[in-house]
Design a protein around this motif. Structure first.
Motif, PDB file in Angstrom:
ATOM      1  N   TRP A 201       0.820  -1.207   0.000  1.00 50.32           N
ATOM      2  CA  TRP A 201       0.000   0.000   0.000  1.00 50.32           C
ATOM      3  C   TRP A 201       0.854   1.257   0.000  1.00 50.32           C
ATOM      4  CZ3 TRP A 201      -4.543   0.661  -1.725  1.00 50.32           C
ATOM      5  CH2 TRP A 201      -5.414  -0.412  -1.776  1.00 50.32           C
TER       6      TRP A 201
ATOM      7  N   ARG B  45       1.656   1.773  -3.533  1.00 46.06           N
ATOM      8  CA  ARG B  45       0.459   2.236  -4.256  1.00 46.06           C
ATOM      9  C   ARG B  45       0.177   3.706  -3.993  1.00 46.06           C
ATOM     10  NH1 ARG B  45      -4.097  -2.255  -5.007  1.00 46.06           N
ATOM     11  NH2 ARG B  45      -4.828  -0.593  -6.360  1.00 46.06           N
TER      12      ARG B  45
ATOM     13  N   GLU C  13      -4.978   4.423  -4.766  1.00 46.43           N
ATOM     14  CA  GLU C  13      -4.946   4.828  -3.362  1.00 46.43           C
ATOM     15  C   GLU C  13      -6.321   5.203  -2.828  1.00 46.43           C
ATOM     16  OE1 GLU C  13      -4.214   8.730  -5.545  1.00 46.43           O
ATOM     17  OE2 GLU C  13      -3.433   6.722  -5.748  1.00 46.43           O
TER      18      GLU C  13
END
Length: 167
Positions: free
Chosen positions: A84, A87, A94
């Motif tokens: 994440w 990302r 996101e």
């Protein structure tokens, strides 16, 4: 009655500046997630049942608790944080982060159950607990008790099924 005119205030920042600040904020959040992932890797990687570790008492206590509860499945936490973080930095999806948190929790749980399907080696520091921790061992035992087939075959089938579901 007197009629007062309502005057619209100009925004403090124009739309381009607001968009740029929002993008930099998301990138900063991504960097923070990557840093947190590195801390988790250091905490989990330096875990020893007898040594407090180089991250101090907090890191040792947190790692011990995580390994007791989730076993090897807790290695999914830094993987998810790093994914994440990348990302957010690269601005790829996101906006879907909060909706996908539940899947991250399920992935860590499946990792613990999958790890419980394997036999711990001699270097596993928690002799009384399997590779999946208390959570993985408990869920695996419950799943094996539900299956109408023997434990040996059921364990092999569950290992394959949970491994595929984890992927």
């Amino acid at each position: 009655m007197a009629s007062y005119q309502i005057r619209q205030r100009d925004p403090l920042l124009d739309q381009n500046t607001q968009a740029m600040l929002e993008r930099r904020g998301r990138e900063l959040l991504g960097v923070a997630l990557l840093a947190l992932a590195v801390l988790f890797v250091a905490m989990l990687g330096s875990y020893s049942a007898t040594d407090p570790g180089w991250l101090g008492r907090f890191g040792a206590s947190a790692a011990s608790t995580l390994f007791i509860i989730g076993g090897l499945g807790v290695w999914g936490i830094p993987i998810i944080l790093a994914a994440w973080g990348v990302r957010f930095i690269s601005h790829l999806g996101e906006d879907r982060a909060l909706n996908r948190v539940v899947f991250a929790i399920i992935a860590v749980a499946l990792g613990s159950v999958f790890a419980s399907t394997h036999v711990p080696g001699p270097d596993w520091p928690l002799a009384a607990i399997g590779l999946g921790g208390l959570f993985g061992d408990t869920v695996l035992a419950a799943m094996l008790s539900i299956l109408p087939i023997g434990a040996g075959l059921g364990l092999k089938l569950l290992s394959v099924a949970i491994g595929v579901a984890l992927l």
